[in-house]
Design a protein around this motif. Structure first.
Motif, PDB file in Angstrom:
ATOM      1  N   ILE A   1      10.392 -21.824   1.025  1.00 14.84           N
ATOM      2  CA  ILE A   1       9.378 -21.601   2.068  1.00 14.84           C
ATOM      3  C   ILE A   1       9.165 -20.134   2.411  1.00 14.84           C
ATOM      4  CG2 ILE A   1       9.805 -23.856   3.115  1.00 14.84           C
ATOM      5  CD1 ILE A   1      11.259 -22.218   5.406  1.00 14.84           C
ATOM      6  N   LEU A   2       9.893 -19.223   1.792  1.00 17.49           N
ATOM      7  CA  LEU A   2       9.830 -17.809   2.175  1.00 17.49           C
ATOM      8  C   LEU A   2       8.410 -17.272   2.285  1.00 17.49           C
ATOM      9  CD1 LEU A   2      12.733 -15.853   0.457  1.00 17.49           C
ATOM     10  CD2 LEU A   2      12.199 -15.976   2.890  1.00 17.49           C
ATOM     11  N   ASP A   3       7.553 -17.624   1.351  1.00 20.52           N
ATOM     12  CA  ASP A   3       6.205 -17.074   1.335  1.00 20.52           C
ATOM     13  C   ASP A   3       5.134 -18.104   1.716  1.00 20.52           C
ATOM     14  OD1 ASP A   3       6.924 -14.409   0.523  1.00 20.52           O
ATOM     15  OD2 ASP A   3       7.436 -15.276  -1.416  1.00 20.52           O
ATOM     16  N   THR A   4       5.558 -19.187   2.354  1.00 18.63           N
ATOM     17  CA  THR A   4       4.628 -20.215   2.814  1.00 18.63           C
ATOM     18  C   THR A   4       4.155 -19.865   4.215  1.00 18.63           C
ATOM     19  OG1 THR A   4       5.832 -21.864   1.519  1.00 18.63           O
ATOM     20  CG2 THR A   4       4.353 -22.694   3.227  1.00 18.63           C
ATOM     21  N   ASP A   5       2.868 -19.947   4.435  1.00 16.90           N
ATOM     22  CA  ASP A   5       2.293 -19.647   5.743  1.00 16.90           C
ATOM     23  C   ASP A   5       2.865 -20.598   6.791  1.00 16.90           C
ATOM     24  OD1 ASP A   5       0.143 -19.788   7.946  1.00 16.90           O
ATOM     25  OD2 ASP A   5      -0.534 -18.124   6.686  1.00 16.90           O
ATOM     26  N   PHE A   6       3.190 -20.061   7.971  1.00 20.45           N
ATOM     27  CA  PHE A   6       3.735 -20.895   9.044  1.00 20.45           C
ATOM     28  C   PHE A   6       2.824 -22.078   9.366  1.00 20.45           C
ATOM     29  CE2 PHE A   6       6.444 -17.194  10.257  1.00 20.45           C
ATOM     30  CZ  PHE A   6       7.672 -17.855  10.207  1.00 20.45           C
ATOM     31  N   GLU A   7       1.510 -21.871   9.324  1.00 20.98           N
ATOM     32  CA  GLU A   7       0.581 -22.971   9.593  1.00 20.98           C
ATOM     33  C   GLU A   7       0.759 -24.099   8.588  1.00 20.98           C
ATOM     34  OE1 GLU A   7      -3.675 -22.618  10.233  1.00 20.98           O
ATOM     35  OE2 GLU A   7      -3.262 -21.001  11.643  1.00 20.98           O
TER      36      GLU A   7
ATOM     37  N   GLY B   1       3.454 -26.296   9.467  1.00 22.25           N
ATOM     38  CA  GLY B   1       3.266 -27.075  10.686  1.00 22.25           C
ATOM     39  C   GLY B   1       3.571 -26.330  11.965  1.00 22.25           C
ATOM     40  N   TYR B   2       3.705 -24.998  11.895  1.00 20.35           N
ATOM     41  CA  TYR B   2       4.026 -24.191  13.070  1.00 20.35           C
ATOM     42  C   TYR B   2       2.819 -23.363  13.498  1.00 20.35           C
ATOM     43  CZ  TYR B   2       8.763 -25.588  12.063  1.00 20.35           C
ATOM     44  OH  TYR B   2       9.883 -26.335  11.820  1.00 20.35           O
ATOM     45  N   GLU B   3       2.221 -23.759  14.598  1.00 19.57           N
ATOM     46  CA  GLU B   3       1.071 -23.053  15.169  1.00 19.57           C
ATOM     47  C   GLU B   3       1.578 -21.921  16.065  1.00 19.57           C
ATOM     48  OE1 GLU B   3      -2.114 -23.932  14.474  1.00 19.57           O
ATOM     49  OE2 GLU B   3      -1.530 -25.648  13.240  1.00 19.57           O
ATOM     50  N   SER B   4       0.666 -21.185  16.669  1.00 18.25           N
ATOM     51  CA  SER B   4       1.031 -20.004  17.461  1.00 18.25           C
ATOM     52  C   SER B   4       1.957 -20.329  18.634  1.00 18.25           C
ATOM     53  CB  SER B   4      -0.221 -19.276  17.949  1.00 18.25           C
ATOM     54  OG  SER B   4      -1.003 -20.125  18.755  1.00 18.25           O
ATOM     55  N   LEU B   5       1.782 -21.472  19.277  1.00 18.86           N
ATOM     56  CA  LEU B   5       2.657 -21.832  20.397  1.00 18.86           C
ATOM     57  C   LEU B   5       4.095 -22.031  19.926  1.00 18.86           C
ATOM     58  CD1 LEU B   5       2.803 -22.344  23.397  1.00 18.86           C
ATOM     59  CD2 LEU B   5       2.250 -24.733  22.969  1.00 18.86           C
ATOM     60  N   ALA B   6       4.268 -22.673  18.788  1.00 21.39           N
ATOM     61  CA  ALA B   6       5.609 -22.867  18.227  1.00 21.39           C
ATOM     62  C   ALA B   6       6.226 -21.529  17.833  1.00 21.39           C
ATOM     63  CB  ALA B   6       5.551 -23.800  17.024  1.00 21.39           C
TER      64      ALA B   6
ATOM     65  N   GLY C   1       0.880 -13.284  16.106  1.00 18.10           N
ATOM     66  CA  GLY C   1      -0.380 -13.320  15.362  1.00 18.10           C
ATOM     67  C   GLY C   1      -0.324 -12.685  13.989  1.00 18.10           C
ATOM     68  N   ASP C   2       0.552 -11.703  13.831  1.00 18.65           N
ATOM     69  CA  ASP C   2       0.576 -10.935  12.585  1.00 18.65           C
ATOM     70  C   ASP C   2       1.548 -11.464  11.537  1.00 18.65           C
ATOM     71  OD1 ASP C   2      -1.284  -9.300  13.774  1.00 18.65           O
ATOM     72  OD2 ASP C   2       0.135  -7.691  14.236  1.00 18.65           O
ATOM     73  N   VAL C   3       2.628 -12.066  11.963  1.00 18.79           N
ATOM     74  CA  VAL C   3       3.635 -12.552  11.025  1.00 18.79           C
ATOM     75  C   VAL C   3       3.225 -13.937  10.554  1.00 18.79           C
ATOM     76  CG1 VAL C   3       6.039 -13.232  10.791  1.00 18.79           C
ATOM     77  CG2 VAL C   3       5.461 -11.148  12.010  1.00 18.79           C
ATOM     78  N   ARG C   4       2.931 -14.051   9.275  1.00 14.83           N
ATOM     79  CA  ARG C   4       2.381 -15.306   8.742  1.00 14.83           C
ATOM     80  C   ARG C   4       3.389 -16.129   7.945  1.00 14.83           C
ATOM     81  NH1 ARG C   4      -1.041 -16.612  11.663  1.00 14.83           N
ATOM     82  NH2 ARG C   4      -1.759 -18.100  10.146  1.00 14.83           N
ATOM     83  N   THR C   5       4.493 -15.502   7.489  1.00 15.00           N
ATOM     84  CA  THR C   5       5.437 -16.212   6.618  1.00 15.00           C
ATOM     85  C   THR C   5       6.879 -16.021   7.104  1.00 15.00           C
ATOM     86  OG1 THR C   5       5.795 -14.325   5.142  1.00 15.00           O
ATOM     87  CG2 THR C   5       3.951 -15.824   4.601  1.00 15.00           C
TER      88      THR C   5
END
Length: 89
Positions: A31-37, A40-45, A67-71
């Motif tokens: 999962i290292l380079d998988t987007d948080f979205e 299943g992790y949105e901004s609140l999480a 907002g900036d950290v995506r992975t």
């Protein structure tokens, strides 16, 4: 814990404790380079995750981290930058 290196395992533990996990996502996979979205992790999480990291590691993360950290890879790097450590390979 102020001199401890923050690892992917640390992040996964905090994600599970704070926001839980989506049943369709395997956090133990690559999962290292998988987007948080996509995990299943949105901004609140992520906000909750950052708060837990700050409390546990005694650091302050910029508000822009959510907002900036995506992975997960970038989150580990950012936290280790604040800890004054280099991220493990």
């Amino acid at each position: 814990m102020d001199t401890e290196t923050f690892t992917l395992d640390s992040l996964k533990r905090i994600l599970r404790e704070g926001a839980g996990t989506d049943e369709s996502v395997d956090l133990d996979g690559d999962i290292l380079d998988t987007d948080f979205e996509d995990l299943g992790y949105e901004s609140l999480a992520l906000l909750e995750t950052c708060g837990r990291i700050e409390r546990e590691y005694g650091i302050t993360l910029d508000d822009s981290v959510v907002g900036d950290v995506r992975t997960p890879r970038r989150m580990v790097e950012v936290v280790n930058e604040h800890l004054g450590q280099t991220a493990p390979a």
